[in-house]
Design a protein around this motif. Structure first.
Motif, PDB file in Angstrom:
ATOM      1  N   GLN A  69       0.845   6.563  -3.099  1.00 33.87           N
ATOM      2  CA  GLN A  69      -0.094   6.813  -1.734  1.00 33.87           C
ATOM      3  C   GLN A  69      -1.272   7.305  -2.023  1.00 33.87           C
ATOM      4  O   GLN A  69      -2.347   6.939  -1.297  1.00 33.87           O
ATOM      5  CB  GLN A  69       0.838   8.119  -1.544  1.00 33.87           C
ATOM      6  CG  GLN A  69       2.194   7.632  -0.613  1.00 33.87           C
ATOM      7  CD  GLN A  69       3.163   8.985  -0.601  1.00 33.87           C
ATOM      8  OE1 GLN A  69       2.755  10.242  -0.928  1.00 33.87           O
ATOM      9  NE2 GLN A  69       4.256   8.546   0.187  1.00 33.87           N
ATOM     10  N   GLU A  72      -3.343   4.336  -2.160  1.00 30.97           N
ATOM     11  CA  GLU A  72      -3.530   3.625  -0.752  1.00 30.97           C
ATOM     12  C   GLU A  72      -4.435   4.489   0.068  1.00 30.97           C
ATOM     13  O   GLU A  72      -5.368   3.810   0.791  1.00 30.97           O
ATOM     14  CB  GLU A  72      -2.123   3.995  -0.022  1.00 30.97           C
ATOM     15  CG  GLU A  72      -1.066   2.908  -0.586  1.00 30.97           C
ATOM     16  CD  GLU A  72       0.468   3.089   0.106  1.00 30.97           C
ATOM     17  OE1 GLU A  72       1.002   2.040  -0.043  1.00 30.97           O
ATOM     18  OE2 GLU A  72       0.600   4.407   0.466  1.00 30.97           O
ATOM     19  N   THR A  78      -2.295  -0.511   2.450  1.00 32.63           N
ATOM     20  CA  THR A  78      -1.073   0.170   2.402  1.00 32.63           C
ATOM     21  C   THR A  78      -0.189  -1.009   1.518  1.00 32.63           C
ATOM     22  O   THR A  78      -0.097  -2.141   1.933  1.00 32.63           O
ATOM     23  CB  THR A  78      -0.288   0.534   3.614  1.00 32.63           C
ATOM     24  OG1 THR A  78      -1.230   1.171   4.318  1.00 32.63           O
ATOM     25  CG2 THR A  78       0.946   1.189   3.358  1.00 32.63           C
TER      26      THR A  78
END
Ligand code: PEP
Ligand code: MG
Length: 903
Positions: A69, A72, A78
């Motif tokens: 995450q 990202e 993503t």
């Protein structure tokens, strides 16, 4: 909760144990602000957990999720998102670099849906996207799913053949999309399952594959060769993909902040346009020199140069770097302290010292005894007649002569038959490792200085020439054609890893100028050098040796048995002799006299033999004492097992049997046989030798002590300054020493009285039996010094017979990991070393100033020297040729321990 995952921004270069070398350096580059694609590192702890439990730690999944995450967020992409997908690479990274030994999977996160996002991200480059997908399937299939890689390679070849093309780049998007389908079918057929489309599943499976790659056969062989422990495990680096194969404004390269072969200043490297990282190291496509990037993309080139400078200043050492340019934007993908040749190590250290980047002590830490050894090897004689066949790149120095072999199997087989071989290949891959280890030299026709062959050869210290393009190698036919000449398997060639030259036949070799420096001095060596690089090298060696002598605490002596050896040892910097093995003086034509001593029936007969031997021995000792005038000379009384001086029992028995058969009477053979049989020992190494022989035949030691004392008188009368020390071998009990010592002292006193010359000769013992080490406090009362005989100590501590075991089962022991190196070569710190420590502590508890040395083979072994420094020996003694290495390593040991001799 154990932290198993670190973002790059959370680590630093000193965390190699936990993050692996690659990960720790990615973290460091990130933190000094270099353009590193974001990512994270799964620790070696996680790998060790996996190896132990056959499963990953329970917390890993959640920590990976959090880290993905974060990446990202940094990237604004993503994982698994069809529109804006994040793709990552998954690479191994152990504490010590193991080039090409473990696995890598690129383009993780690519699937049927994210493909569209990649096409968009690449500016509509469909071909690129399909090629990336095909690469993922191929690498994932081979590495993660363990499908035979040839299945994919064959399909690729078939596609090219069907389309009538030769090179991968000529495949179209459509060809590649068809290949993707074919690769998926291969995966389905081989595993029974579809290729996993879920990005996270791909990632998790790739991580486990990297863990597993720690224990592939080639990784295990490599670790054994490099003495890397098997239980370290690897870290896993997960990093955002960047692409060097997006077109002409993209590319990838490998470079060094200085030339790793010569050490000369100036960046050095290879660049491949429109390619991915693996293509450079694999040596499959011929690369451009780094300078070409300046013309192709000046902005990236300038930025790269600035980054290299910054890295070198930050690490204060030569670094090697992998980088990628993606559409004109530079990314740094890896750095580490670069591997270099021995000559480069010396030159780089001296340049950095001169530039004020490092101190003199640090410069010494940058060079090793092993490197110095390789510089002392001979080189090709430049004046010899030689037929130049080809010139490639000088990848790893040295002069290698050998028969041509074309593959790893041939190399291993011919080496096993005692031949020296040159492994000749188009390029090498990790699968060639066994052959590369067996080869005296490696020669390839493709690839640059950073190709697999070059990197691995340099690491192993094996001579290598790479990229000799004039060679047409036909491995199937076992031929290489060059300049119209066809060479076959078994033909001899010579390769020069310092110049890249390849010669026909066996070129004679000349001694090295570094050796000349030690033998004849700085001026003579400088006069003999042929170029500026050689001059720099000799000067660097001189400067470092001078500093080493200032820094080291331990003395360095030599084991020498003749005046010539003594003189060579002196030239190499020995400060005396730590062991003269006197039994060598009893061999050759004197052997018969010794045989008489041993086999004599009466005392008169024995005395007569002694009287013959005494003047000969006196001459031997006078010669050595003269050569080593003013320096200590430790003379060991006779030591060897008896059988070395006696006729062979079996041959005598055979002679007798033949005589008997023929009815011949030969009483002298019968008598000799009876005498030799009486003395016969089943286990002579543990039998009547050393002090035991001296006690059984005291006249033998008497004669030697007299010869030493008389030689000493002779030298003093000639105006010399002889410093002999008498050493008693194989002592186990203090009473042995007391008896021998009293007798020896009486002889010395007698010679002093006869000659009117005052004599003071220290008498000490060898510490080479466990009992001596354990009782050293008591033994010390009767001894003026001790010298550790670690050869016999190793033999007796392990119960290994020195003469027998190495060939018998040591290989199996090393394979089984019982030891990494023979304990006769490098000291077994835990066992033998512990007894040395006891011996040191015991003797110093009785006599705090007791002089202690070592004269076993270990005295010239770098690792052992570091141990001897640690336990506080006063000197090491080794063969003359290893004296420079011991001087250097004794100093390095001080520096390593943070000690300063002058403090
Ligand atoms: C030893 O045992 O370590 C030693 C130096 O003596 P030698 O090798 O002669 O037995
Ligand atoms: Mg011995």
């Amino acid at each position: 909760m154990t932290k198993y995952v670190y973002m790059f921004s959370e680590g630093n270069k000193d965390q190699k144990d936990l993050l692996g070398g690659k990960g720790a350096n990615l973290a460091e580059m990130t933190n000094i602000g270099l353009p590193v694609p974001p990512g994270f590192i799964i620790t070696t702890d996680a790998c060790r957990y996996y190896m132990k439990n056959d499963d990953v730690p329970a917390q890993l999944a959640e920590q990976v999720t959090e880290s993905v995450q974060k990446v990202e967020q940094q990237m604004g992409r993503t994982f698994g998102d069809p529109k804006n997908p994040l793709l990552v690479s998954v690479r191994s990274g152990a504490k010590f670099s193991m080039p090409g030994m473990m696995e890598t999977v690129l383009n993780i996160g690519l699937n049927d849906e994210t493909l569209a996002g990649i096409i968009e991200m690449s500016g509509g480059n469909e071909r690129f996207a399909w090629d990336s997908y095909r690469r993922l399937l191929q690498m994932f299939g081979k590495t993660v799913l363990e499908i035979d890689g040839d299945k994919f390679a064959d399909a690729l070849d078939a596609k090219k053949a069907a389309r009538g093309i030769v090179n991968d780049p000529d495949l179209t998007a459509k060809d590649l999309s068809e290949l993707v389908d074919e690769f998926k079918a291969i995966i389905k057929e081989e595993t029974g399952e579809d290729f996993p489309q879920d990005a996270r599943t791909q990632l998790d499976m790739a991580v486990v594959a990297v863990f597993n790659s720690w224990n592939t056969e080639r990784a295990i062989i490599y670790r054994k060769r490099e003495r890397i422990a098997d239980d370290l495990g690897t870290a896993v680096n997960v990093q955002t993909m960047v692409y060097g194969n997006l077109g002409e404004k993209s590319g990838t390269g490998v470079c060094f902040t200085r030339d790793p072969a010569t050490g000369q200043r100036g960046v050095y490297g290879d660049y491949l346009e429109n390619a991915q990282g693996e293509d450079v190291v694999a040596g499959i496509r011929n690369t451009l020199p780094l300078a070409a990037l300046e013309e192709l993309d000046k902005k990236s080139y300038d930025e790269l140069l600035a980054n290299l400078q910054r890295l070198e200043n930050h690490y204060r050492d030569m670094c090697d770097i992998e980088f990628t340019v993606e559409n004109g934007k530079l990314y740094m993908l890896q750095t580490r302290i670069g591997k270099r040749t021995a000559a480069a190590a010396f030159r780089i250290a001296v340049h950095m010292l001169d530039d004020g980047l490092i101190s003199e002590d640090e410069a010494l830490e940058r060079v090793t005894g092993a490197q110095l050894t390789s510089l002392m090897f001979p080189q090709f004689d430049a004046d010899a007649d030689r037929e130049l066949l080809a010139k490639g790149m000088a990848a790893s120095p040295g002069a290698a002569v050998g028969e041509i072999v074309f593959d790893s199997e041939q190399a291993v087989e011919r080496k096993g038959a005692g031949a020296k071989v040159i492994l000749v290949r188009r390029e090498t891959t990790p699968d060639d490792l066994a052959g590369m280890i067996a080869a005296a030299g490696i020669l390839t026709s493709r690839g640059g200085k950073t190709s697999h062959a070059a990197v691995v050869a340099r690491g192993m210290g094996t001579t290598a020439v790479v990229g000799a393009e004039a060679l047409l190698i036909n491995a199937e036919a076992n031929t290489v054609t060059v300049k119209g000449k066809v060479l076959r398997k078994g033909d001899v060639i010579s390769i020069d890893g310092g110049t890249g030259e390849v010669f026909a036949g066996d070129v004679p070799v000349a001694p090295s100028n570094v050796t000349r420096y030690f033998e004849e001095g700085l001026d003579a060596a400088l006069e003999a050098v042929s170029d500026e690089g050689e001059r720099e090298l000799v000067t660097a060696v001189h400067r470092f040796m001078t500093h080493a002598d200032e820094v080291r605490r331990m003395g360095v002596r030599a084991n020498a048995d003749t005046p010539e050896d003594a003189r060579r040892a002196l030239a190499f910097g020995a400060e005396g002799i730590g062991l003269t093995r006197t039994e060598h003086m009893f061999l050759g034509d004197r052997r018969e006299m010794v045989e008489h001593v041993i086999l004599a029936d009466s005392q008169e007969e024995r005395d007569a033999a002694f009287n013959q031997l005494t003047p000969l021995q006196r001459g031997d000792f006078a010669g050595i004492l003269e050569a080593m005038d003013g320096q200590p000379v430790t003379i060991r009384l006779i030591d060897p097992p008896l059988h070395e001086f006696l006729p062979d029992l079996t041959s005598l028995a055979v002679k007798r049997a033949i005589n008997e058969d023929h009815g011949i009477s030969a009483p002298e053979i019968d008598t000799l046989y009876t005498a030799v049989n009486r003395m016969h020992e089943a286990n002579p190494m543990l039998g009547l030798r050393g002090v035991r022989l001296g006690l059984k035949m005291p006249g033998l030691f008497d004669l030697q002590v007299r010869a030493i004392a008389e030689a000493c008188v002779e030298r003093i009368q000639a105006g010399g300054d002889p410093q002999p020390e008498i050493m008693v071998p194989l002592v186990g009990d203090v009473k042995e020493l007391t008896i021998v010592r009293e007798r020896a002292q009486a002889t010395i006193d007698k010679v002093a009285e006869e000659s009117g010359v005052e004599l003071s000769i220290p008498i000490g013992a060898m510490m080479e039996l466990p009992r001596a080490a354990v009782t050293s406090a008591v033994l010390a009362e009767e001894s003026d010094f001790f010298s550790f005989g670690t050869n016999d100590l190793t033999q007796t501590v392990w119960g290994f017979s020195r003469d027998d075991v190495e060939g018998a089962f040591f290989t199996e022991y090393m394979d089984a990991g019982i030891f990494e190196v023979s304990p006769f070569e490098s000291i077994d710190v835990q066992g033998v070393g512990e007894l040395v420590r006891q011996g040191v502590n015991g003797s110093r508890s009785t006599k705090p100033d007791m002089k202690l040395g070592v004269c076993g083979e270990h005295g010239g072994d770098p690792d052992s020297i570091h141990f001897f420094e640690e336990v506080g020996l006063d000197y090491v003694s080794c063969s003359p040729f290893r004296v420079p290495i011991a001087r250097l390593e004794a100093a390095r040991a001080m520096i390593e321990a943070g000690m300063d001799a002058s403090a």
